[in-house]
Write a protein that holds these residues in place. Structure first.
Motif, PDB file in Angstrom:
ATOM      1  N   VAL A 122       0.832  -1.199   0.000  1.00 23.04           N
ATOM      2  CA  VAL A 122       0.000   0.000   0.000  1.00 23.04           C
ATOM      3  C   VAL A 122       0.874   1.259   0.000  1.00 23.04           C
ATOM      4  N   VAL A 123       1.939   1.246   0.779  1.00 23.48           N
ATOM      5  CA  VAL A 123       2.842   2.401   0.822  1.00 23.48           C
ATOM      6  C   VAL A 123       3.481   2.622  -0.544  1.00 23.48           C
ATOM      7  N   ARG A 124       3.949   1.560  -1.190  1.00 27.49           N
ATOM      8  CA  ARG A 124       4.557   1.690  -2.524  1.00 27.49           C
ATOM      9  C   ARG A 124       3.542   2.201  -3.536  1.00 27.49           C
ATOM     10  N   GLN A 125       2.325   1.684  -3.476  1.00 26.20           N
ATOM     11  CA  GLN A 125       1.290   2.129  -4.402  1.00 26.20           C
ATOM     12  C   GLN A 125       0.940   3.605  -4.172  1.00 26.20           C
ATOM     13  N   ASP A 177       1.122   9.228  -5.882  1.00 29.36           N
ATOM     14  CA  ASP A 177       1.550  10.609  -5.637  1.00 29.36           C
ATOM     15  C   ASP A 177       2.476  11.100  -6.756  1.00 29.36           C
ATOM     16  N   ARG A 178       3.402  10.253  -7.173  1.00 26.85           N
ATOM     17  CA  ARG A 178       4.343  10.626  -8.234  1.00 26.85           C
ATOM     18  C   ARG A 178       3.596  10.863  -9.542  1.00 26.85           C
ATOM     19  N   LEU A 179       2.683   9.974  -9.880  1.00 28.07           N
ATOM     20  CA  LEU A 179       1.922  10.116 -11.122  1.00 28.07           C
ATOM     21  C   LEU A 179       1.002  11.334 -11.072  1.00 28.07           C
ATOM     22  N   ARG A 198       1.575  14.128  -9.455  1.00 30.06           N
ATOM     23  CA  ARG A 198       2.426  15.302  -9.688  1.00 30.06           C
ATOM     24  C   ARG A 198       2.760  15.458 -11.167  1.00 30.06           C
ATOM     25  N   ARG A 199       3.045  14.333 -11.840  1.00 35.56           N
ATOM     26  CA  ARG A 199       3.371  14.406 -13.269  1.00 35.56           C
ATOM     27  C   ARG A 199       2.176  14.867 -14.094  1.00 35.56           C
ATOM     28  N   VAL A 200       0.983  14.379 -13.774  1.00 35.17           N
ATOM     29  CA  VAL A 200      -0.217  14.800 -14.502  1.00 35.17           C
ATOM     30  C   VAL A 200      -0.463  16.290 -14.273  1.00 35.17           C
ATOM     31  N   GLU A 201      -0.305  16.742 -13.037  1.00 35.80           N
ATOM     32  CA  GLU A 201      -0.490  18.170 -12.748  1.00 35.80           C
ATOM     33  C   GLU A 201       0.503  19.013 -13.547  1.00 35.80           C
ATOM     34  N   LEU A 202       1.741  18.577 -13.627  1.00 39.29           N
ATOM     35  CA  LEU A 202       2.760  19.292 -14.389  1.00 39.29           C
ATOM     36  C   LEU A 202       2.391  19.334 -15.871  1.00 39.29           C
ATOM     37  N   LEU A 203       1.973  18.197 -16.405  1.00 36.80           N
ATOM     38  CA  LEU A 203       1.579  18.153 -17.815  1.00 36.80           C
ATOM     39  C   LEU A 203       0.362  19.033 -18.087  1.00 36.80           C
ATOM     40  N   MET A 204      -0.601  19.019 -17.183  1.00 37.16           N
ATOM     41  CA  MET A 204      -1.787  19.861 -17.352  1.00 37.16           C
ATOM     42  C   MET A 204      -1.402  21.341 -17.320  1.00 37.16           C
ATOM     43  N   ARG A 205      -0.509  21.702 -16.422  1.00 34.95           N
ATOM     44  CA  ARG A 205      -0.059  23.088 -16.326  1.00 34.95           C
ATOM     45  C   ARG A 205       0.659  23.497 -17.611  1.00 34.95           C
TER      46      ARG A 205
END
Length: 64
Positions: free
Chosen positions: A22-25, A30-32, A34-41
């Protein structure tokens, strides 16, 4: 009594293993996120700058 202790030890190990999963997932989510937010921005900034430049269907690019 030994059998119950063995079962309990096994269950505790399973709970620990599942907790690690669960921690790894969550870290991956969280990493994904952040990446989606960056791409959307970035896409929003690109659209705001008017540099869409995407050719749709039979539409000719502007250099023709």
């Amino acid at each position: 009594m030994e059998h119950i202790e063995e079962k309990m030890a096994h269950l505790l190990r399973s709970v620990d293993d599942l907790s690690d999963v669960v921690v790894r997932q969550q870290n991956e989510i969280d990493r994904l996120t952040r990446r989606v937010e960056l791409l959307m921005r970035r896409e929003g900034e690109r659209e705001a700058a008017g540099g869409g430049g995407v050719v749709v269907g039979d539409e000719r690019p502007p250099h023709y």
